[in-house]
Design a protein around this motif. Structure first.
Motif, PDB file in Angstrom:
ATOM      1  N   PHE A 135       0.859  -1.182   0.000  1.00  0.00           N
ATOM      2  CA  PHE A 135       0.000   0.000   0.000  1.00  0.00           C
ATOM      3  C   PHE A 135       0.893   1.228   0.000  1.00  0.00           C
ATOM      4  CE2 PHE A 135       0.377  -2.222   4.027  1.00  0.00           C
ATOM      5  CZ  PHE A 135       1.041  -1.306   4.831  1.00  0.00           C
ATOM      6  N   TRP A 136       0.307   2.381  -0.282  1.00  0.00           N
ATOM      7  CA  TRP A 136       1.077   3.619  -0.321  1.00  0.00           C
ATOM      8  C   TRP A 136       1.258   4.212   1.069  1.00  0.00           C
ATOM      9  CZ3 TRP A 136       3.823   3.516  -4.189  1.00  0.00           C
ATOM     10  CH2 TRP A 136       3.416   3.558  -5.521  1.00  0.00           C
ATOM     11  N   ARG A 195       4.209   7.728  -3.985  1.00  0.00           N
ATOM     12  CA  ARG A 195       3.619   7.033  -5.122  1.00  0.00           C
ATOM     13  C   ARG A 195       4.631   6.692  -6.204  1.00  0.00           C
ATOM     14  NH1 ARG A 195       0.415  10.527  -3.012  1.00  0.00           N
ATOM     15  NH2 ARG A 195       0.949  12.236  -4.404  1.00  0.00           N
ATOM     16  N   PRO A 232      -1.411  -5.728  -4.005  1.00  0.00           N
ATOM     17  CA  PRO A 232      -1.551  -4.279  -3.832  1.00  0.00           C
ATOM     18  C   PRO A 232      -3.001  -3.928  -3.510  1.00  0.00           C
ATOM     19  CG  PRO A 232      -0.681  -4.885  -6.016  1.00  0.00           C
ATOM     20  CD  PRO A 232      -1.284  -6.101  -5.419  1.00  0.00           C
ATOM     21  N   ALA A 290      -5.763  -0.570  -1.731  1.00  0.00           N
ATOM     22  CA  ALA A 290      -5.930   0.785  -1.210  1.00  0.00           C
ATOM     23  C   ALA A 290      -7.160   0.833  -0.328  1.00  0.00           C
ATOM     24  CB  ALA A 290      -6.064   1.789  -2.357  1.00  0.00           C
ATOM     25  N   LEU A 317      -1.222   0.222  -7.792  1.00  0.00           N
ATOM     26  CA  LEU A 317      -1.525   0.933  -6.550  1.00  0.00           C
ATOM     27  C   LEU A 317      -2.178   2.282  -6.829  1.00  0.00           C
ATOM     28  CD1 LEU A 317       1.571   0.179  -4.301  1.00  0.00           C
ATOM     29  CD2 LEU A 317      -0.818  -0.305  -3.747  1.00  0.00           C
ATOM     30  N   THR A 373      -5.950   3.184  -5.630  1.00  0.00           N
ATOM     31  CA  THR A 373      -6.185   4.378  -4.817  1.00  0.00           C
ATOM     32  C   THR A 373      -7.203   5.292  -5.488  1.00  0.00           C
ATOM     33  OG1 THR A 373      -3.929   4.258  -3.952  1.00  0.00           O
ATOM     34  CG2 THR A 373      -5.082   6.361  -3.715  1.00  0.00           C
TER      35      THR A 373
END
Length: 237
Positions: free
Chosen positions: A56-57, A143, A162, A164, A218, A222
């Protein structure tokens, strides 16, 4: 006064108090937001593939401990050795997530930040059947996915998942990763698009291709999570 403040911030009692309060606040946020899942059967898709590497970011990570929806799921998260990491580590452990301390960066500070030991521990964790979670960003470059997570997938043979998470109500800070502080009493969305597999014989060119794929996946997850809530994503506002 500055010395007193510095000593307070570094004291174990203060770090523990902040970590516990943060964990309980996040638990409250999770319980007061109604989450939807995209795809709706995301857990049925993921479960046969665990242990996995969950990505995740940075700055969008506060609610990620709550993807662990069964006590039987085992998970550990990579957290830096920086002072701020102590708060995150205490909060994660309070929420039932184990920790691995070190850096996921594979740049010049990799050895100094405990990256080698952390990398080996993540591989061992996956070999033991426990999931590993970590942010995918290159430090201080939001990012932009780093190669570290691709290397982990190649070495361990486990898939990268991945995903979000977003909430309709939040405060967004104006820092390098646009940190999003989720607020209670709203709606939430969890989006996981696809898994990424890294072959054990992946060369530098293939690893770069997969790094870009992770980054794009990702970003899309998001974007979709915030779009489902009718809210701007961290790159939009």
């Amino acid at each position: 006064m500055k010395k007193l403040l510095r000593n307070t911030l570094r004291s174990s009692w203060f770090q523990r108090a902040v970590g516990v309060l943060a964990a309980e606040y996040l638990r409250f946020v999770w319980r007061t937001n109604k989450f939807t899942f995209d795809p709706p059967d995301v857990y049925d898709i993921v479960e046969p593939q665990i242990p996995a590497i969950f990505a995740f970011w940075h700055g969008q990570h506060f609610l990620t401990p709550f993807i662990k929806n069964k006590d039987s799921y085992k998970a550990r998260v990579l957290i830096s050795r920086h002072r701020d990491g102590e708060y995150n580590a205490i909060a994660a452990e309070r929420l039932g997530i184990g920790t691995i301390r070190g850096s996921g960066d594979h740049g010049g500070a990799f050895h100094r930040k405990g990256g080698v030991g952390a990398f080996k521990e993540m591989v061992r964790t996956l070999e033991d059947g426990c999931n590993v979670a970590l942010t995918a960003d290159v430090p201080k470059r939001a990012r932009v996915a780093g190669l570290g997570i691709i290397m982990l997938a190649r070495e361990s043979g486990r898939p990268i998942m991945p995903f979000a998470m977003a909430t309709s109500r939040f405060i967004r800070l104006k820092n390098w990763d646009r940190t999003t502080i989720n607020l209670p009493f709203g709606r939430g969305a969890l989006v996981g698009i696809k898994e990424i597999h890294v072959p054990p014989d992946a060369d530098a060119a293939m690893m770069e291709t997969l790094r870009l794929e992770l980054e794009e996946t990702l970003n899309e997850a998001t974007r979709r999570a915030y779009a489902q809530l009718g809210r701007p994503g961290p790159a939009d506002g």
